[in-house]
Design a protein around this motif. Structure first.
Motif, PDB file in Angstrom:
ATOM      1  N   SER A 284      73.598  39.691  36.904  1.00 23.32           N
ATOM      2  CA  SER A 284      73.573  40.340  35.836  1.00 23.32           C
ATOM      3  C   SER A 284      74.092  39.955  33.780  1.00 23.32           C
ATOM      4  CB  SER A 284      75.084  41.483  35.490  1.00 23.32           C
ATOM      5  OG  SER A 284      74.965  41.835  34.797  1.00 23.32           O
ATOM      6  N   ASP A 285      73.403  40.710  33.054  1.00 16.54           N
ATOM      7  CA  ASP A 285      73.399  40.240  31.994  1.00 16.54           C
ATOM      8  C   ASP A 285      75.285  40.024  31.268  1.00 16.54           C
ATOM      9  OD1 ASP A 285      71.216  38.598  30.633  1.00 16.54           O
ATOM     10  OD2 ASP A 285      70.377  41.072  30.427  1.00 16.54           O
ATOM     11  N   VAL A 286      76.108  39.437  30.393  1.00 16.85           N
ATOM     12  CA  VAL A 286      77.546  39.697  30.359  1.00 16.85           C
ATOM     13  C   VAL A 286      77.161  39.363  28.954  1.00 16.85           C
ATOM     14  CG1 VAL A 286      79.681  38.845  30.024  1.00 16.85           C
ATOM     15  CG2 VAL A 286      78.121  38.693  32.844  1.00 16.85           C
ATOM     16  N   ARG A 287      77.678  40.365  27.829  1.00 21.64           N
ATOM     17  CA  ARG A 287      76.771  40.314  26.828  1.00 21.64           C
ATOM     18  C   ARG A 287      78.738  40.530  25.932  1.00 21.64           C
ATOM     19  NH1 ARG A 287      71.870  42.337  25.562  1.00 21.64           N
ATOM     20  NH2 ARG A 287      72.336  42.563  28.140  1.00 21.64           N
ATOM     21  N   ALA A 288      78.801  40.191  24.987  1.00 23.61           N
ATOM     22  CA  ALA A 288      79.777  40.560  23.508  1.00 23.61           C
ATOM     23  C   ALA A 288      79.091  40.998  22.585  1.00 23.61           C
ATOM     24  CB  ALA A 288      80.309  39.172  23.523  1.00 23.61           C
ATOM     25  N   ILE A 289      79.584  42.189  22.432  1.00 24.57           N
ATOM     26  CA  ILE A 289      78.877  42.642  21.076  1.00 24.57           C
ATOM     27  C   ILE A 289      80.314  42.454  19.442  1.00 24.57           C
ATOM     28  CG2 ILE A 289      77.442  44.877  19.807  1.00 24.57           C
ATOM     29  CD1 ILE A 289      77.238  44.059  23.460  1.00 24.57           C
ATOM     30  N   ALA A 290      79.825  42.276  18.881  1.00 22.41           N
ATOM     31  CA  ALA A 290      81.152  42.096  18.190  1.00 22.41           C
ATOM     32  C   ALA A 290      80.474  42.992  16.502  1.00 22.41           C
ATOM     33  CB  ALA A 290      81.482  40.304  17.562  1.00 22.41           C
ATOM     34  N   THR A 291      81.265  43.141  16.308  1.00 21.70           N
ATOM     35  CA  THR A 291      81.340  43.767  14.658  1.00 21.70           C
ATOM     36  C   THR A 291      82.204  43.264  13.483  1.00 21.70           C
ATOM     37  OG1 THR A 291      81.518  45.877  15.940  1.00 21.70           O
ATOM     38  CG2 THR A 291      82.001  45.813  13.441  1.00 21.70           C
ATOM     39  N   LEU A 292      81.645  42.852  13.041  1.00 28.25           N
ATOM     40  CA  LEU A 292      82.349  41.686  12.002  1.00 28.25           C
ATOM     41  C   LEU A 292      82.880  42.316  10.382  1.00 28.25           C
ATOM     42  CD1 LEU A 292      79.299  39.304  11.673  1.00 28.25           C
ATOM     43  CD2 LEU A 292      81.239  38.799  12.762  1.00 28.25           C
ATOM     44  N   ASP A 293      83.949  41.953   9.995  1.00 28.95           N
ATOM     45  CA  ASP A 293      84.212  42.186   8.633  1.00 28.95           C
ATOM     46  C   ASP A 293      83.775  42.415   8.067  1.00 28.95           C
ATOM     47  OD1 ASP A 293      83.933  40.013   7.647  1.00 28.95           O
ATOM     48  OD2 ASP A 293      86.268  39.722   7.178  1.00 28.95           O
ATOM     49  N   ASP A 294      82.793  42.386   7.710  1.00 27.37           N
ATOM     50  CA  ASP A 294      81.622  42.954   6.650  1.00 27.37           C
ATOM     51  C   ASP A 294      80.928  43.978   7.663  1.00 27.37           C
ATOM     52  OD1 ASP A 294      78.994  42.056   7.998  1.00 27.37           O
ATOM     53  OD2 ASP A 294      79.035  40.404   6.819  1.00 27.37           O
ATOM     54  N   GLY A 295      81.233  45.189   8.571  1.00 27.33           N
ATOM     55  CA  GLY A 295      80.855  45.749   9.234  1.00 27.33           C
ATOM     56  C   GLY A 295      79.180  45.585   9.986  1.00 27.33           C
ATOM     57  N   ARG A 296      78.901  44.370   9.627  1.00 29.25           N
ATOM     58  CA  ARG A 296      77.682  43.536  10.755  1.00 29.25           C
ATOM     59  C   ARG A 296      77.827  43.859  12.414  1.00 29.25           C
ATOM     60  NH1 ARG A 296      76.106  38.765   9.719  1.00 29.25           N
ATOM     61  NH2 ARG A 296      77.741  37.728   8.195  1.00 29.25           N
ATOM     62  N   GLN A 297      76.453  43.863  13.145  1.00 25.80           N
ATOM     63  CA  GLN A 297      77.242  43.435  14.533  1.00 25.80           C
ATOM     64  C   GLN A 297      76.476  42.203  15.013  1.00 25.80           C
ATOM     65  OE1 GLN A 297      76.355  47.005  16.298  1.00 25.80           O
ATOM     66  NE2 GLN A 297      78.708  47.861  16.856  1.00 25.80           N
ATOM     67  N   VAL A 298      76.757  41.129  15.903  1.00 29.70           N
ATOM     68  CA  VAL A 298      76.283  40.331  16.601  1.00 29.70           C
ATOM     69  C   VAL A 298      76.268  40.607  18.053  1.00 29.70           C
ATOM     70  CG1 VAL A 298      76.070  38.877  13.542  1.00 29.70           C
ATOM     71  CG2 VAL A 298      77.734  38.969  15.129  1.00 29.70           C
ATOM     72  N   MET A 299      75.849  39.754  17.928  1.00 28.24           N
ATOM     73  CA  MET A 299      75.612  39.862  19.405  1.00 28.24           C
ATOM     74  C   MET A 299      75.400  37.951  19.990  1.00 28.24           C
ATOM     75  SD  MET A 299      73.593  42.290  22.475  1.00 28.24           S
ATOM     76  CE  MET A 299      71.620  41.765  22.395  1.00 28.24           C
ATOM     77  N   ALA A 300      76.403  38.271  21.735  1.00 27.66           N
ATOM     78  CA  ALA A 300      75.930  36.776  22.446  1.00 27.66           C
ATOM     79  C   ALA A 300      75.941  37.410  24.317  1.00 27.66           C
ATOM     80  CB  ALA A 300      77.042  35.872  21.729  1.00 27.66           C
ATOM     81  N   GLY A 301      75.179  36.423  24.663  1.00 31.46           N
ATOM     82  CA  GLY A 301      75.540  36.854  26.221  1.00 31.46           C
ATOM     83  C   GLY A 301      74.612  35.458  26.954  1.00 31.46           C
ATOM     84  N   ARG A 302      75.202  36.192  28.285  1.00 32.30           N
ATOM     85  CA  ARG A 302      74.450  34.834  29.055  1.00 32.30           C
ATOM     86  C   ARG A 302      73.911  35.549  30.833  1.00 32.30           C
ATOM     87  NH1 ARG A 302      73.500  32.025  25.578  1.00 32.30           N
ATOM     88  NH2 ARG A 302      74.645  29.977  25.031  1.00 32.30           N
ATOM     89  N   PHE A 303      73.576  34.944  31.012  1.00 37.05           N
ATOM     90  CA  PHE A 303      73.057  36.091  32.238  1.00 37.05           C
ATOM     91  C   PHE A 303      73.712  35.110  33.429  1.00 37.05           C
ATOM     92  CE2 PHE A 303      70.268  36.280  36.858  1.00 37.05           C
ATOM     93  CZ  PHE A 303      70.251  37.551  36.056  1.00 37.05           C
TER      94      PHE A 303
END
Length: 270
Positions: A128-147
């Motif tokens: 599986s992919d394991v991913r983190a989806i972060a909401t920043l203090d300016d409202g933007r979302q970014v993602m990081a992850g690994r298989f």
């Protein structure tokens, strides 16, 4: 000191030592192991992030480290970090695409935790992919992850066997200085049954029973909250970087059976 108490203290000490030690990713955590195409993520994306738009993967803001192949699918270490100067994270969802309940945990963080350095252990039930989806203090979302290559983590028997519920709800905290910051490690004694495991004696299914709420504060200042599910490993451990304010650290936890536990620790306590 009784033999059983000695064994219990030894387990606590070993677990805290492993998670509180400086995280040095093994070679298998190399950056050349990106997220893979995931039909499961395509199905759940909008329910997790509220939109079909894919959050950008941006290593200058957020990184996730995980073993390419897990030694133990029921205890997979996941580390989520930010480089110095990155925008602060308000909220974060940790998702394991192929798990029966993909959202492992939803976190909120206080200002003292930026830039984020969080480590947690999870169950991975299939490649599986394991991913983190972060909401920043300016409202933007970014993602990081690994298989991650692992299988059977959600159905694996409790590692502590017949002692799985012994001292349930007991909490330990250890804080170690790291420059002008500290690394705090919270361990909660709980079997975190997933509902997919079987009693090894009766062979009957064990109902789901897990820690679903964690709140960590120093004085009145929030460090972290978590709303968790079945993918958080047995005896949950959270390793978190923060800026100490000199106040005692308090921990509050609740599980799905309605039990609640509270502990207070000296700021540099263990």
């Amino acid at each position: 000191m009784t033999t059983s108490l000695t064994r219990s203290l030894t387990r606590w000490t070993l677990a805290l030592a492993l998670l509180a030690a400086p995280a040095v990713p093994p070679a298998a955590w190399a950056a050349d192991n990106p997220l893979q195409p995931s039909p499961a993520w395509d199905d759940i994306r909008s329910s997790v992030i509220g939109t079909e738009t894919e959050p950008p993967v941006d290593a200058t803001v957020l990184e996730l480290e995980a073993p390419m192949r897990a030694d133990n699918p029921a205890l997979v270490p996941i580390r989520i970090t930010q480089p110095p100067g990155a925008p602060r994270i308000d909220k974060l969802a940790l998702v394991i695409d192929a798990n029966p309940a993909p959202v492992a945990g939803e976190f909120t963080f206080g200002p003292a935790t930026g830039p984020l350095d969080l480590e947690v252990r999870v169950r991975v039930n299939a490649y599986s992919d394991v991913r983190a989806i972060a909401t920043l203090d300016d409202g933007r979302q970014v993602m990081a992850g690994r298989f991650v290559k692992a299988s059977g983590g959600c159905a694996a028997p409790a590692g502590s066997g017949a002692d799985a519920r012994k001292d349930i709800g007991a909490m330990r905290w250890k804080s170690e200085p790291q420059g002008d910051r500290a690394i705090g490690t919270l361990m909660i004694r709980h079997p975190n049954f997933s509902g997919l495991q079987r009693d090894q004696v009766t062979l009957l299914d064990i109902p789901a029973e897990f820690v679903q709420t964690v709140e960590l504060k120093q004085g009145d200042e929030l460090l972290m909250t978590m709303q968790g599910g079945i993918s958080i490993s047995e005896n949950p451990v959270f390793r978190l970087g923060y800026v100490p304010n000199g106040q005692p650290v308090t921990a509050h936890a609740e599980d799905t059976e309605g039990r609640a536990w509270d502990e207070s620790f000296p700021q540099a306590g263990g």
